[in-house]
Every structure is written in C-alpha cells, then in structure tokens.
Design a protein around this motif. Structure first.
Motif, PDB file in Angstrom:
ATOM      1  N   LYS A   1       0.787  -1.232   0.000  1.00  0.00           N
ATOM      2  CA  LYS A   1       0.000   0.000   0.000  1.00  0.00           C
ATOM      3  C   LYS A   1       0.822   1.286   0.000  1.00  0.00           C
ATOM      4  O   LYS A   1       0.344   2.326  -0.467  1.00  0.00           O
ATOM      5  CB  LYS A   1      -0.931   0.018   1.226  1.00  0.00           C
ATOM      6  N   VAL A   2       2.048   1.242   0.527  1.00  0.00           N
ATOM      7  CA  VAL A   2       2.847   2.464   0.688  1.00  0.00           C
ATOM      8  C   VAL A   2       3.903   2.608  -0.403  1.00  0.00           C
ATOM      9  O   VAL A   2       4.025   3.661  -1.032  1.00  0.00           O
ATOM     10  CB  VAL A   2       3.521   2.501   2.078  1.00  0.00           C
ATOM     11  N   LEU A   3       4.672   1.549  -0.633  1.00  0.00           N
ATOM     12  CA  LEU A   3       5.745   1.623  -1.612  1.00  0.00           C
ATOM     13  C   LEU A   3       5.201   1.708  -3.028  1.00  0.00           C
ATOM     14  O   LEU A   3       4.166   1.117  -3.352  1.00  0.00           O
ATOM     15  CB  LEU A   3       6.662   0.406  -1.493  1.00  0.00           C
ATOM     16  N   LYS A   4       5.923   2.443  -3.870  1.00  0.00           N
ATOM     17  CA  LYS A   4       5.547   2.535  -5.278  1.00  0.00           C
ATOM     18  C   LYS A   4       6.054   1.303  -6.033  1.00  0.00           C
ATOM     19  O   LYS A   4       6.902   0.556  -5.528  1.00  0.00           O
ATOM     20  CB  LYS A   4       6.131   3.812  -5.888  1.00  0.00           C
ATOM     21  N   GLN A   5       5.579   1.139  -7.249  1.00  0.00           N
ATOM     22  CA  GLN A   5       5.895  -0.057  -8.018  1.00  0.00           C
ATOM     23  C   GLN A   5       7.391  -0.210  -8.240  1.00  0.00           C
ATOM     24  O   GLN A   5       7.947  -1.308  -8.096  1.00  0.00           O
ATOM     25  CB  GLN A   5       5.171  -0.028  -9.370  1.00  0.00           C
ATOM     26  N   HIS A   6       8.092   0.879  -8.599  1.00  0.00           N
ATOM     27  CA  HIS A   6       9.527   0.768  -8.857  1.00  0.00           C
ATOM     28  C   HIS A   6      10.296   0.429  -7.587  1.00  0.00           C
ATOM     29  O   HIS A   6      11.321  -0.260  -7.637  1.00  0.00           O
ATOM     30  CB  HIS A   6      10.063   2.063  -9.490  1.00  0.00           C
ATOM     31  N   GLN A   7       9.808   0.879  -6.426  1.00  0.00           N
ATOM     32  CA  GLN A   7      10.468   0.542  -5.166  1.00  0.00           C
ATOM     33  C   GLN A   7      10.256  -0.926  -4.834  1.00  0.00           C
ATOM     34  O   GLN A   7      11.181  -1.605  -4.364  1.00  0.00           O
ATOM     35  CB  GLN A   7       9.922   1.436  -4.049  1.00  0.00           C
ATOM     36  N   ARG A   8       9.051  -1.432  -5.083  1.00  0.00           N
ATOM     37  CA  ARG A   8       8.785  -2.854  -4.846  1.00  0.00           C
ATOM     38  C   ARG A   8       9.636  -3.722  -5.770  1.00  0.00           C
ATOM     39  O   ARG A   8      10.181  -4.754  -5.348  1.00  0.00           O
ATOM     40  CB  ARG A   8       7.300  -3.156  -5.058  1.00  0.00           C
ATOM     41  N   THR A   9       9.769  -3.294  -7.005  1.00  0.00           N
ATOM     42  CA  THR A   9      10.564  -4.061  -7.969  1.00  0.00           C
ATOM     43  C   THR A   9      12.029  -4.119  -7.557  1.00  0.00           C
ATOM     44  O   THR A   9      12.685  -5.162  -7.692  1.00  0.00           O
ATOM     45  CB  THR A   9      10.442  -3.443  -9.374  1.00  0.00           C
TER      46      THR A   9
END
Length: 322
Positions: free
Chosen positions: A150-158
């Motif tokens: 819910k908090v991290l953006k997609q590029h951060q999750r990747t």
C-alpha cells in the motif's frame, strides 16, 4: 523535494540532516540522558523521527533512511545494545517475510518464543518481555506486507524483489545495477584507464555521475582504485571518530559521531547500490557524486566537525600547559 530557481538547486533534506545532528547533540549535552528509560529514548527518537517521517511523505525514502544513522551516536551515549539487536532483527524479519511463506514463518517465531518463555518461566519479567516480543514480531510481518503493498511505489517494490532475487528485470529497473556491476567487473585489477571505460564512456551505465559514480571508479581504476577510495573514506571516518572521542564537551563528541554516522551511511549505501547488495534508493557518494547542494552541506558538516574538535583540542592543550 528539490527547490530549483534559475539553475540553483536546493534540497532541504540535506540541511535537515545537519540540523538534526545539532539538535540531538544539544539534547544529549544539556540533559545527559543515559537512554535507560523510555522517556529519554522516546524524546531522542522524536528528534530524528519527525524529519524522517516528513521526508518519507515527499516521498524520498533514500534521504529519509539516512536518519536511522543517528542510532549509532545514541548507542555511544548509552543506548542499550538490545536496540541494535532489535534493529537487526527487524531487517532479518523483513527479508524473511519475502523469502519464507507465512505458514512457516509464524509457527517458527511462535516456537522460538515458546522455548524462550519456557526456559525463563521463573522470571516473570523476562517471560512477559518474551511474550511481547513474539507478538510484536508477528504483527511486524503483517505491517511489512501492508507497507509493501500500500505504501511503496511499483519501482520501489521491484527494486526490493530484484535484490532478494525474486524477480529478474534486466531491461527495466534492474538494468542500472546490471550495467554497473559489468562496469566494475570489467575494470579488473588496475582498470581500463582514465576516461577509457566502455560501459561508462558510451553511456551504458545510467546516472554514472551521481548514484552510480562508483561504477566509473571501478571501470577506470579497477580494484586498486576502488580500494584507495574506500581507504580514504575509512581514514576520514576513523579521523572523525578519533577527534570526537578526544573531546571534553559532550556536544562536540555527539556531533562528531553524528557526522561520522551520516558519512558512513552514505558511503555504504552508495557502494552497495553500485555492486547490487542494497536496493537503489538514490544516495550519492559524498565528495565524489555530482550535485553541489549535497556536496556543500556534507562538506560543511565534516569541516565544521573537524574544525570545532581541533579548536577544542588546542584550547584544552593550552590550558594544560599553563
């Protein structure tokens, strides 16, 4: 958050690091907390937690995480080593939350907690603490999942998935790190020579003047050049710590440790990003990466720390020789 006006670029978070170091040093020198009670720990945590949260909301996770480095000066001033163990435990649980299924991880934590409770069943205080830690550890796993989704953006999750080996993306988010590792590896022992690196010269490594500047050093100067750069940073860190330990003033000692901690965090994370052992979070390499505002603030912090400690040392020597 950057402030740009007519070619002049300023990042307030860099000044926040300097201000937090001064405020933490002022608090410790004025109230002499031993960090054995919850009140002093909470107040010091508030000093570094407020700018951390504000910067995280920008969002700028890289700059925000630097504020965790202030735990080391607190540890020097009496913070229990258990807090560092808790911090390391949070990192281990964070990684395990991605690599180990919940169906295995939660029972494992319960078993470990149960064994600890059984062995200390006659010590009610220790037993109660073990139960609380077990419950908090399990709750932490769910918080990590929630923050990840819910908090991290997609590029951060990747980027996290790439570091943990859960995903391969050589043409997307993982491209920068892959090219950086190729550049460093191609430098071998002595490097290809100044401005002779093919990976960096022809632009295969993105952000090679900022976040991935270490890859340029590795390709052009090789293992020898990398060792020299790391050695110089290590010398500066040890010099700052040595000067901090020689201070009579608590304020100067704490501030010296704060600057050394910030410097260490920047160096470790930036080099770690370049060689692929930590996620890419946009931390520059001090005194080397391009960016005047970052360089200027950190340079001022180091010079202020060195000059103030040298002046205090000179005055103390003069006083002793009277």
């Amino acid at each position: 958050m950057d402030i740009s006006r007519r070619g002049f670029r300023l990042q307030p978070s860099e000044f926040a690091k300097f201000g937090t170091a001064l405020l933490l040093a002022r608090y410790i020198s004025s109230f002499s907390p031993k960090f054995r009670d919850l009140k002093s720990i909470a107040f010091a945590g508030l000093i570094m937690g407020i700018p951390l949260v504000l910067i995280m909301l920008q969002p700028d996770a890289g700059s925000a995480l630097v504020f965790l480095a202030f735990m080391f000066p607190m540890y020097r001033e009496g913070l229990s080593g258990y807090f560092l163990l808790i911090f390391l435990g949070m990192i281990v649980l964070f990684v395990a939350d991605f690599l180990v299924p919940m169906q295995i991880l939660i029972p494992t934590i319960l078993v470990i907690g149960g064994i600890f409770v059984y062995q200390n069943k006659r010590k009610q205080k220790v037993m109660f603490s073990a139960i609380i830690v077990t419950i908090v550890a399990i709750a932490y796993l769910f918080v990590v999942k929630l923050a990840y989704e819910k908090v991290l953006k997609q590029h951060q999750r990747t980027r996290i998935e790439l570091i943990l080996g859960l995903k391969m993306d050589p043409k997307g988010v993982g491209y920068n790190v892959i090219q950086s590792k190729i550049a460093i590896g191609s430098g071998q022992l002595t490097g290809r020579g100044f401005l002779q690196g093919t990976q960096t010269k022809y632009g295969y490594v993105p952000a090679q003047s900022t976040d991935f500047i270490f890859s340029t050093i590795g390709e052009e100067w090789g293992f020898v050049g990398c060792s020299v750069v790391i050695g110089l940073f290590l010398f500066l860190l040890l010099r700052l710590i040595n000067l901090a330990e020689r201070q009579r003033s608590t304020f100067s000692r704490v501030y010296g440790y704060c600057v050394a901690s910030i410097l260490f965090f920047h160096v470790f994370i930036n080099i770690g990003m370049a060689i692929g052992i930590v996620p890419v979070i946009g931390i520059p390499l001090p005194f080397i990466s391009y960016g005047g505002h970052r360089f200027g603030v950190l340079q001022y912090c180091c010079l202020y720390s060195l000059s103030s400690t040298q002046i205090e040392w000179a005055l103390s020597k003069a006083y002793e020789n009277r």
